[in-house]
Design a protein around this motif. Structure first.
Motif, short mmCIF file in Angstrom:
data_model
loop_
_atom_site.label_atom_id
_atom_site.label_comp_id
_atom_site.label_asym_id
_atom_site.label_seq_id
_atom_site.Cartn_x
_atom_site.Cartn_y
_atom_site.Cartn_z
N ASP A 234 46.02 32.43 39.27
CA ASP A 234 45.14 32.45 40.43
C ASP A 234 43.92 33.34 40.19
O ASP A 234 43.32 33.86 41.12
CB ASP A 234 45.90 32.88 41.69
CG ASP A 234 46.41 34.31 41.57
OD1 ASP A 234 46.34 34.87 40.44
OD2 ASP A 234 46.86 34.86 42.58
N THR A 235 43.55 33.52 38.92
CA THR A 235 42.45 34.41 38.59
C THR A 235 41.34 33.67 37.84
O THR A 235 41.61 32.87 36.95
CB THR A 235 42.95 35.56 37.69
OG1 THR A 235 44.04 36.20 38.34
CG2 THR A 235 41.87 36.57 37.43
N TRP A 236 40.09 33.93 38.25
CA TRP A 236 38.95 33.40 37.51
C TRP A 236 38.72 34.26 36.28
O TRP A 236 38.69 35.48 36.38
CB TRP A 236 37.68 33.41 38.37
CG TRP A 236 37.66 32.32 39.40
CD1 TRP A 236 38.04 32.43 40.70
CD2 TRP A 236 37.24 30.97 39.20
NE1 TRP A 236 37.89 31.22 41.33
CE2 TRP A 236 37.40 30.29 40.43
CE3 TRP A 236 36.76 30.25 38.10
CZ2 TRP A 236 37.09 28.95 40.59
CZ3 TRP A 236 36.45 28.90 38.27
CH2 TRP A 236 36.62 28.27 39.50
N LYS A 237 38.56 33.62 35.12
CA LYS A 237 38.25 34.36 33.89
C LYS A 237 36.76 34.21 33.60
O LYS A 237 36.23 33.10 33.63
CB LYS A 237 39.05 33.77 32.72
CG LYS A 237 40.55 33.98 32.86
CD LYS A 237 40.90 35.40 32.47
CE LYS A 237 42.40 35.64 32.60
NZ LYS A 237 42.70 37.07 32.50
N VAL A 238 36.10 35.32 33.33
CA VAL A 238 34.68 35.30 32.99
C VAL A 238 34.53 35.78 31.55
O VAL A 238 34.98 36.88 31.23
CB VAL A 238 33.86 36.20 33.92
CG1 VAL A 238 32.38 36.06 33.64
CG2 VAL A 238 34.16 35.85 35.38
N SER A 239 33.94 34.95 30.70
CA SER A 239 33.78 35.37 29.30
C SER A 239 32.42 34.99 28.76
O SER A 239 32.30 34.14 27.89
CB SER A 239 34.89 34.79 28.43
OG SER A 239 35.18 33.47 28.82
N MET A 240 31.40 35.65 29.28
CA MET A 240 30.05 35.37 28.81
C MET A 240 29.73 36.13 27.53
O MET A 240 28.61 36.08 27.03
CB MET A 240 29.05 35.74 29.91
CG MET A 240 29.37 35.02 31.21
SD MET A 240 28.29 35.46 32.56
CE MET A 240 26.86 34.51 32.10
N THR A 436 25.15 40.42 32.82
CA THR A 436 25.37 39.35 33.80
C THR A 436 26.85 39.17 34.06
O THR A 436 27.28 38.94 35.19
CB THR A 436 24.77 38.02 33.29
OG1 THR A 436 23.40 38.23 32.97
CG2 THR A 436 24.88 36.94 34.35
N GLN A 437 27.65 39.31 33.01
CA GLN A 437 29.10 39.17 33.19
C GLN A 437 29.63 40.23 34.16
O GLN A 437 30.43 39.92 35.05
CB GLN A 437 29.80 39.31 31.83
CG GLN A 437 31.28 39.62 31.98
CD GLN A 437 32.11 39.15 30.80
OE1 GLN A 437 31.73 38.24 30.09
NE2 GLN A 437 33.26 39.76 30.60
N ALA A 438 29.15 41.47 34.00
CA ALA A 438 29.61 42.53 34.91
C ALA A 438 29.23 42.22 36.35
O ALA A 438 30.03 42.36 37.28
CB ALA A 438 29.00 43.87 34.48
N LYS A 439 27.98 41.75 36.53
CA LYS A 439 27.53 41.40 37.89
C LYS A 439 28.32 40.23 38.45
O LYS A 439 28.58 40.15 39.64
CB LYS A 439 26.04 41.05 37.87
CG LYS A 439 25.15 42.25 37.69
CD LYS A 439 23.68 41.86 37.75
CE LYS A 439 22.81 43.08 37.80
NZ LYS A 439 21.87 43.08 38.91
N ALA A 452 38.69 38.37 36.36
CA ALA A 452 38.90 39.31 35.28
C ALA A 452 38.08 38.88 34.08
O ALA A 452 37.78 37.69 33.92
CB ALA A 452 40.39 39.37 34.91
N ALA A 453 37.70 39.84 33.25
CA ALA A 453 36.99 39.50 32.02
C ALA A 453 37.98 38.89 31.04
O ALA A 453 39.17 39.19 31.08
CB ALA A 453 36.36 40.76 31.42
N GLY A 454 37.48 38.02 30.17
CA GLY A 454 38.39 37.50 29.15
C GLY A 454 38.23 36.10 28.85
O GLY A 454 38.11 35.11 29.21
#
Lengths: 454, 288
Positions: A234-240, A436-439, A452-454
């Motif tokens: 149930d988590t969005w992963k952001v990996s830019m 941008t990833q942090a934002k 979460a990052a990854g």
């Protein structure tokens, strides 16, 4: 452009101080206002089968692409059991999306809406989409896998893809002739040619970098098979900052540092002027850029040609995608089966596709689209080259792992600002992406979602 | 009874929207997990305000428009005052023509004016840039340091004429006998302008100052139109752009409303401060 009343007449000015708040409130409901006239009919039309017209299911469809109205007419003529009403609205980013979201909130949304791939997850987290995984399952095999996955999140499907934006290399035949070049097959070759052109004429940039164009930057990353977004449980992963993105960004940063490519703000009159006068030798762009180029650089007719997108190594065929949209089924639709039937017909019926290719200038997401007659014709602007042959090959090799996130308008504006600055000399592109990833993580969490990052 | 039409309009057009913004600013959307289930609107208290006050970008936007105002407003009003005095002077010819010419930029919508100027700012298409290049003065009107002043230039161009006319109208209302009496007493045109005309139109100048300060805080159109042309104008370049960015681009109406309410309060405070200061100054001048 509402909210532009920067300074008004003297008499009204005194009240202006407090009315700033009013302005925001008006903005918040302005999309409702424009719907008022329609809302009554929309509600009655989407009330489904059993309405005034016997057993005919009534659907409403909002979009902005030219040619959609003709496709709807043809569908109604051949499908007596379903009647679709097309309403032309402003393009998504120009207010169309806000209007659809407001209509969903107000409970009078149309059954179907034109939604860009990048915007689909944002619609989902605003609660604006209807889950049609079941209804659409049978249609899945007809579409390119990379396009089909764009209309869903985490295994759920919310609509039918219409078009894709396979990427290729646009290049100036006159510049290539002058330096005795053939279109580069790999990015290494691309970089060598850039040095050569720069040495020959410092006024010519070998290529135009879309530094302030977030979709272009994503397109460069997309080729490497990764994705900026994904879901895990149930988590969005952001990996830019994933390796494929790093590789692409470091590559373009290297060319920028050597000043062999230029990062002028894209799509401005100045930028097209360079496209026209030959001071840009190449541009890595999607299929729909061909129409923009023809329209905005008329004087360069016959001087541009299209070649396959360069690859990282000679054995790889992976290309990329920039843009593309689908027909989403919106929340509140009473007859989702009829909605999917129409959307599928529009995106895969050969007659409909022929209309869309001609009137809308799309590249079809349906596999059958590649064999259309309209996509086998030579293009006069491109010196009678059959440019769609190149895009057909490209479309077949788009990596299908890419996924967009739930806050793309935020990502797009942050990346426009940060990468735009970076590309014009303010620091590395990779830094802009990690910032941008942090934002983005913060923006997703601010919405109450898990990220979460990854 | 006679207030009813006004009252109804005031409530419908003014009180309700303001109230709506305040209510919106105290709510937020609640979601969970991936967001596969529709969001719920819940009470947020002052959460949105806290987040707005924590936002560095909003503060740098505020700093930017204040800097803009400190430089642009005096320049514009100084220019307007000089033009108004020139128009009013006995020797000026073709008054009607000049009046119309000064006023013309105000009649051009802000978006159109900015697009016109944008063509003069763009590095490759602009005749001005290429002319300056030819003179050995390379210039980048849309660069990091210059862009704010390029915007100030558009605003000054558009609004000087308007302010000139406000001050000029005030000058017209001054009894001519005063000038004749002053002339008989041996005052030259310069002294008349400085010692008599300027003090007498001080209220008009104060009024234009307040309007200009409010307008500055609401800076939106010009940077918004120039934004696609340069990477030096961010999405939250000015406070109003920040409110729009939050409400529409980030789809967070609560946050956008909170920024708007804060901005409205700030504008109120600043306008009253300017009014008070100018009232005191005007009094001081008049008693001389």
């Amino acid at each position: 452009m509402w909210g532009t009343t920067r300074r008004g007449r003297a008499a009204r000015r005194v009240a202006a101080a407090i009315s700033v708040a009013a302005l925001a409130a008006l903005a918040a409901c302005s999309s409702d206002d424009s719907n008022d006239a329609k809302s009554g009919s929309a509600a009655s039309q989407s009330s489904g089968a059993g309405g005034g017209k016997g057993d005919t299911a009534q659907l409403e469809f909002w979009g902005w692409a030219p040619g959609y109205d003709k496709v709807v007419e043809a569908f109604n003529a051949s499908h007596p059991d379903v009647h679709v009403t097309f309403n032309k609205i402003d393009p998504g980013s120009k207010g169309g999306y806000a209007k659809m979201l407001a209509a969903v909130k107000a409970g009078n949304a149309p059954c179907l809406g034109q939604v860009g791939y990048e915007t689909l997850p944002s619609f989902l987290v605003e609660g604006a989409l209807a889950d049609v995984t079941k209804e659409a399952a049978a249609a899945k095999a007809k579409y390119a896998p990379g396009a089909w996955s764009q209309m869903g999140v985490a295994g759920h499907t919310y609509g039918i893809p219409v078009d894709t934006g396979p990427v290729a290399l646009f290049y100036r035949t006159d510049v290539f002739q002058k330096y005795n070049l053939t279109p580069p097959k790999t990015w290494d070759e691309f970089a060598q040619q850039a040095d050569k052109v720069k040495a020959g004429d410092p006024a010519v940039a070998y290529s135009a970098v879309g530094g302030n164009d977030p979709w272009w930057l994503a397109g460069m990353a997309w080729q490497n098979g990764g994705s900026w977004f994904g879901t895990s449980g149930d988590t969005w992963k952001v990996s830019m900052t994933e390796p494929g993105t790093q590789k692409a960004m470091q590559y373009w940063q290297g060319l920028l540092d050597k000043k062999v490519v230029a990062a002028d703000p894209t799509s401005t009159p100045d930028w097209y002027k360079r496209m026209q006068d030959g001071t840009f030798a190449t541009y890595v762009g999607p299929v729909w850029f061909s129409a923009l180029l023809e329209e905005n650089a008329k004087g360069a007719a016959g001087k541009w040609a299209v070649a396959p997108m360069p690859t990282w190594d000679a054995s790889s065929k992976a290309t990329s995608n920039i843009g593309g949209s689908g027909t989403a089924v919106l929340k509140g639709c009473k007859n989702t089966q009829a909605a999917v039937t129409f959307a599928d017909w529009m995106s895969s019926d050969p007659a409909s596709l022929a209309t869309l290719v001609k009137e809308t200038g799309i590249y079809p997401a349906a596999a059958a689209g590649a064999d259309l007659d309209a996509l086998k014709q030579p293009s006069a602007y491109f010196n009678n080259q059959k440019i769609y042959d190149v895009f057909k090959e490209s479309a077949a090799n788009i990596p299908d792992k890419w996924q967009w996130g739930p806050t793309m308008t935020q990502v797009s504006s942050d990346l426009t600002d940060l990468a735009g600055k970076a590309a014009s000399g303010g620091g590395p592109l990779t830094g802009a992406l990690s910032e941008t990833q942090a934002k983005t993580l913060k923006a997703i969490q601010d919405k109450g979602l898990k990220a979460a990052a990854g | 009874m006679f207030l009813a039409p006004f009252g109804a309009l005031f409530v419908a057009m003014y009180a309700v929207p303001v109230g709506y913004a305040v209510v919106e600013s105290l709510h937020k959307m609640k979601r969970s997990g991936l967001g596969l289930t529709p969001p719920e609107r819940v009470w947020a208290g002052f959460d949105n305000y806290r987040r707005a006050l924590d936002d560095d970008a909003l503060w740098s936007g505020v700093g930017r428009v204040l800097l803009f105002g400190i430089v642009q407003v005096p320049v514009m009003l100084g220019l307007a005052l000089v033009l108004a005095l020139v128009l009013d002077s006995q020797s000026a010819r073709l008054k009607g023509l000049f009046r119309a010419a000064y006023f013309l930029p105000y009649a051009i919508p802000g978006v159109v004016a900015t697009i016109l100027w944008a063509f003069l700012y763009m590095p490759r298409s602009s005749p001005v840039v290429s002319m300056l290049d030819g003179l050995g003065l390379p210039s980048d009107f849309l660069g990091e340091d210059a862009v704010l002043w390029s915007i100030a230039n558009v605003v000054t161009w558009a609004w000087t004429g308007y302010n000139t006319l406000v001050i000029y109208s005030a000058l017209q209302a001054v009894p001519r006998e005063l000038f004749e009496a002053a002339a008989l007493d041996g005052c030259g045109p310069w002294r008349i302008a400085w010692r008599i005309k300027v003090p007498l139109v001080a209220p008009a100048i104060a009024l234009t100052t307040v309007f200009s300060v409010i307008g500055t805080l609401q800076l939106y159109t010009e940077p918004r139109v120039l934004r696609p042309l340069t990477s030096t104008i961010s999405a939250d370049y000015t406070p109003i752009m920040s409110a729009y960015h939050q409400a529409v681009e980030n789809n967070d109406y609560g946050q956008g409303a909170a920024v708007s309410v804060l901005l409205a309060l700030g504008t109120c405070v600043l306008s009253f401060a300017v009014l008070k200061i100018s009232a005191r100054l005007t009094k001081g001048r008049a008693s001389l």
